[in-house]
Design an enzyme around this catalytic site. Structure first.
Site, PDB file in Angstrom:
ATOM      1  N   CYS A  37       0.460   3.275   3.409  1.00 36.49           N
ATOM      2  CA  CYS A  37       0.961   2.811   4.644  1.00 36.49           C
ATOM      3  C   CYS A  37       2.236   3.505   4.970  1.00 36.49           C
ATOM      4  O   CYS A  37       2.966   3.738   4.144  1.00 36.49           O
ATOM      5  CB  CYS A  37       1.063   1.533   4.551  1.00 36.49           C
ATOM      6  SG  CYS A  37      -0.581   0.423   4.888  1.00 36.49           S
TER       7      CYS A  37
ATOM      8  N   HIS B  29      -8.566   7.286   3.981  1.00 37.60           N
ATOM      9  CA  HIS B  29      -7.785   8.665   3.736  1.00 37.60           C
ATOM     10  C   HIS B  29      -9.028   9.622   3.032  1.00 37.60           C
ATOM     11  O   HIS B  29      -9.908   9.129   2.423  1.00 37.60           O
ATOM     12  CB  HIS B  29      -6.685   8.464   2.785  1.00 37.60           C
ATOM     13  CG  HIS B  29      -7.017   8.136   1.355  1.00 37.60           C
ATOM     14  ND1 HIS B  29      -7.519   6.767   1.038  1.00 37.60           N
ATOM     15  CD2 HIS B  29      -7.022   8.816   0.194  1.00 37.60           C
ATOM     16  CE1 HIS B  29      -7.781   6.814  -0.468  1.00 37.60           C
ATOM     17  NE2 HIS B  29      -7.550   7.905  -0.988  1.00 37.60           N
TER      18      HIS B  29
ATOM     19  N   HIS C  97      -6.924   2.006   1.899  1.00 41.39           N
ATOM     20  CA  HIS C  97      -6.229   2.663   3.122  1.00 41.39           C
ATOM     21  C   HIS C  97      -7.394   4.155   3.540  1.00 41.39           C
ATOM     22  O   HIS C  97      -7.541   4.463   2.790  1.00 41.39           O
ATOM     23  CB  HIS C  97      -4.836   3.207   2.997  1.00 41.39           C
ATOM     24  CG  HIS C  97      -4.285   3.461   4.134  1.00 41.39           C
ATOM     25  ND1 HIS C  97      -3.263   2.675   4.776  1.00 41.39           N
ATOM     26  CD2 HIS C  97      -4.107   4.606   5.108  1.00 41.39           C
ATOM     27  CE1 HIS C  97      -2.841   3.296   5.862  1.00 41.39           C
ATOM     28  NE2 HIS C  97      -3.424   4.388   5.975  1.00 41.39           N
TER      29      HIS C  97
ATOM     30  N   SER D 180      -9.166   4.784  -4.992  1.00 41.88           N
ATOM     31  CA  SER D 180      -8.360   3.759  -5.762  1.00 41.88           C
ATOM     32  C   SER D 180      -7.323   3.052  -4.848  1.00 41.88           C
ATOM     33  O   SER D 180      -6.810   2.254  -4.855  1.00 41.88           O
ATOM     34  CB  SER D 180      -7.265   4.581  -6.553  1.00 41.88           C
ATOM     35  OG  SER D 180      -6.581   5.565  -6.025  1.00 41.88           O
TER      36      SER D 180
ATOM     37  N   ASN E 132     -13.842  10.376  -0.429  1.00 41.84           N
ATOM     38  CA  ASN E 132     -14.416   9.160  -1.345  1.00 41.84           C
ATOM     39  C   ASN E 132     -14.147   7.849  -0.668  1.00 41.84           C
ATOM     40  O   ASN E 132     -13.080   7.600  -0.306  1.00 41.84           O
ATOM     41  CB  ASN E 132     -13.692   9.222  -2.358  1.00 41.84           C
ATOM     42  CG  ASN E 132     -14.088  10.522  -3.220  1.00 41.84           C
ATOM     43  OD1 ASN E 132     -15.221  11.319  -3.108  1.00 41.84           O
ATOM     44  ND2 ASN E 132     -13.384  11.052  -4.292  1.00 41.84           N
TER      45      ASN E 132
ATOM     46  N   HIS F 208      -4.290   0.357   8.167  1.00 41.09           N
ATOM     47  CA  HIS F 208      -4.529  -0.085   6.664  1.00 41.09           C
ATOM     48  C   HIS F 208      -6.123  -0.803   7.032  1.00 41.09           C
ATOM     49  O   HIS F 208      -6.864  -0.262   5.838  1.00 41.09           O
ATOM     50  CB  HIS F 208      -3.856  -0.706   5.989  1.00 41.09           C
ATOM     51  CG  HIS F 208      -4.252  -1.145   4.616  1.00 41.09           C
ATOM     52  ND1 HIS F 208      -3.982  -0.329   3.517  1.00 41.09           N
ATOM     53  CD2 HIS F 208      -4.809  -2.429   3.879  1.00 41.09           C
ATOM     54  CE1 HIS F 208      -4.300  -0.951   2.452  1.00 41.09           C
ATOM     55  NE2 HIS F 208      -4.793  -2.096   2.876  1.00 41.09           N
TER      56      HIS F 208
ATOM     57  N   GLN G 256      -9.058  13.575   1.011  1.00 37.95           N
ATOM     58  CA  GLN G 256      -8.288  14.913   0.194  1.00 37.95           C
ATOM     59  C   GLN G 256      -8.713  16.205   0.421  1.00 37.95           C
ATOM     60  O   GLN G 256      -9.520  16.379   1.117  1.00 37.95           O
ATOM     61  CB  GLN G 256      -8.437  14.588  -1.258  1.00 37.95           C
ATOM     62  CG  GLN G 256      -7.911  12.888  -1.747  1.00 37.95           C
ATOM     63  CD  GLN G 256      -8.049  13.052  -3.297  1.00 37.95           C
ATOM     64  OE1 GLN G 256      -7.562  13.772  -3.969  1.00 37.95           O
ATOM     65  NE2 GLN G 256      -8.982  11.990  -3.783  1.00 37.95           N
TER      66      GLN G 256
ATOM     67  N   CYS H 123       0.919  -1.047   0.012  1.00 42.52           N
ATOM     68  CA  CYS H 123      -0.091  -0.051   0.143  1.00 42.52           C
ATOM     69  C   CYS H 123       0.747   1.326  -0.070  1.00 42.52           C
ATOM     70  O   CYS H 123       1.613   1.258   0.899  1.00 42.52           O
ATOM     71  CB  CYS H 123      -0.821  -0.022   1.243  1.00 42.52           C
ATOM     72  SG  CYS H 123      -1.854   1.588   1.548  1.00 42.52           S
TER      73      CYS H 123
END
Length: 349
Positions: free
Chosen positions: A55, A169, A167, A164, A156, A116, A171, A52
């Site tokens: 990570c 996250h 993990h 995509s 998202n 993760h 933006q 990943c």
């Protein structure tokens, strides 16, 4: 002639934040489903994935190395949609039919957790509070750039929403112009503030708390609700009770309450179909253009695509692309379904 009933008859609802309408067709929700059916694949992820690129300690696709972070971590997106060194320029034809303008900005990725295998509804409120803290820091630091007039924080979740990497996250995209959606809200917020001297969302939340029909939950500082004008089947908003214009105005207690609300809503989502519930979510707050914006009121939108089950999605097609958005189940029905769910995440019962 039958008497009109919003739970049975087609009608339109106005989104007072944008001025746009949604068509509600509650009678259609009673028809049998004969559409697409998919199987659920529950993925069990490890706490750490050596492949990943988000990570701790791993190399990202762009060749940069992540530090071995133990708390939320933010970095400039290796494939940013906006750049801070874009030269000024554009096109303006005499007849106005062809217009373009260069756009500058900064795009970042924020890893919510070093683990993760977690998502927001599976994190502790204290851990989510650190995400809210970092959001506030980034809103301030990015917004201090002269060329940045708006900072859009969003998440998202799920591959169906174009995510995509699993993990946990989100933006942060900042830009020199105010994007379409917050720009529409600003017009309506300013009109209302100039007319009444109050926040439109403060008045709306007060009215929703009185009616109780669409309120999902509330804590001391925030309210979670299905908006009256919801488009997506289980669309929701988190709104601050106090009229604050941006994250920097929140007290430490309010930030923790925001984190708790973020967790409570996403636990509801996961419990609805007992699946890691996909959505796009984002914070709308005052622009960073150096102007005063007393009309703005901090809130967070959640747009999930699932409709009837973990495998049946809502698509914006046909009439919705050519006319206006349409939904089958009412906002009140969606709110009741979410309210009736367990408050404990299904994985931990």
């Amino acid at each position: 002639m039958a008497q009109f009933n919003m739970e049975d008859h087609p009608h339109r609802r106005l989104n007072v934040l944008t001025g746009e309408w949604v068509l509600v067709s509650p009678h259609r929700a009673k028809r049998p489903w004969q559409g697409q059916v998919e199987k659920i694949s529950e993925e069990k992820r490890p706490e750490y994935d050596p492949t990943c690129y988000l990570c701790p300690g791993n190399e990202r696709i762009g060749g940069h190395l992540n530090p071995k972070y133990t708390e939320p971590y933010v970095f400039v997106n290796d494939f940013s949609a906006l750049l801070n060194d874009t030269p000024e320029g554009g096109v303006q034809s005499e007849d106005g039919l062809f217009q373009s303008k260069s756009e500058s900005g900064i795009c970042k990725v924020i890893c919510f957790s070093p683990r993760h295998d977690l998502t927001i509804p599976e994190m502790e409120v204290s851990e989510i509070k650190k995400v809210v803290d970092l959001w506030a820091q980034e809103y301030k630091s990015i917004g201090e750039n002269d060329f940045v007039n708006y900072v859009q924080i969003f998440e998202n979740k799920g591959s169906v929403m174009g995510c995509s990497n699993p993990h946990p996250h989100g933006q942060i995209w900042s830009s020199s112009s105010v994007p379409n959606e917050p720009a529409k809200e600003q017009i309506k917020m300013l009109d209302y503030y100039n007319k009444f001297g109050r926040s439109i969302l403060a008045d709306y939340v007060a009215a929703e708390l009185e009616k109780k029909e669409r309120v999902l939950f509330e804590n001391e500082h925030f309210v979670g609700l299905v908006p009256y004008w919801a488009v997506w089947p289980f669309e929701a908003m988190i709104v601050s009770k106090r009229h604050v214009t941006n994250l920097l105005e929140l007290t430490e207690e309010e930030k923790e309450a925001f984190a708790a609300a973020y967790k409570e809503l996403t636990v509801m989502y996961d419990n609805l179909f007992e699946v890691s519930f996909p959505y796009s979510a984002g914070i709308h707050q005052a622009p960073t253009d150096g102007e005063e914006h007393p009309e703005w009121h901090l809130h967070m939108h959640f747009y999930p695509p699932l409709l009837r089950s973990a495998t049946v999605k809502k698509f914006m097609v046909g009439y919705e692309m050519l006319g206006n958005p349409q939904r089958d189940i009412t906002a009140e029905t969606s709110a009741q379904r979410l309210r009736d769910l367990s408050k404990v995440h299904y994985k931990y019962r």
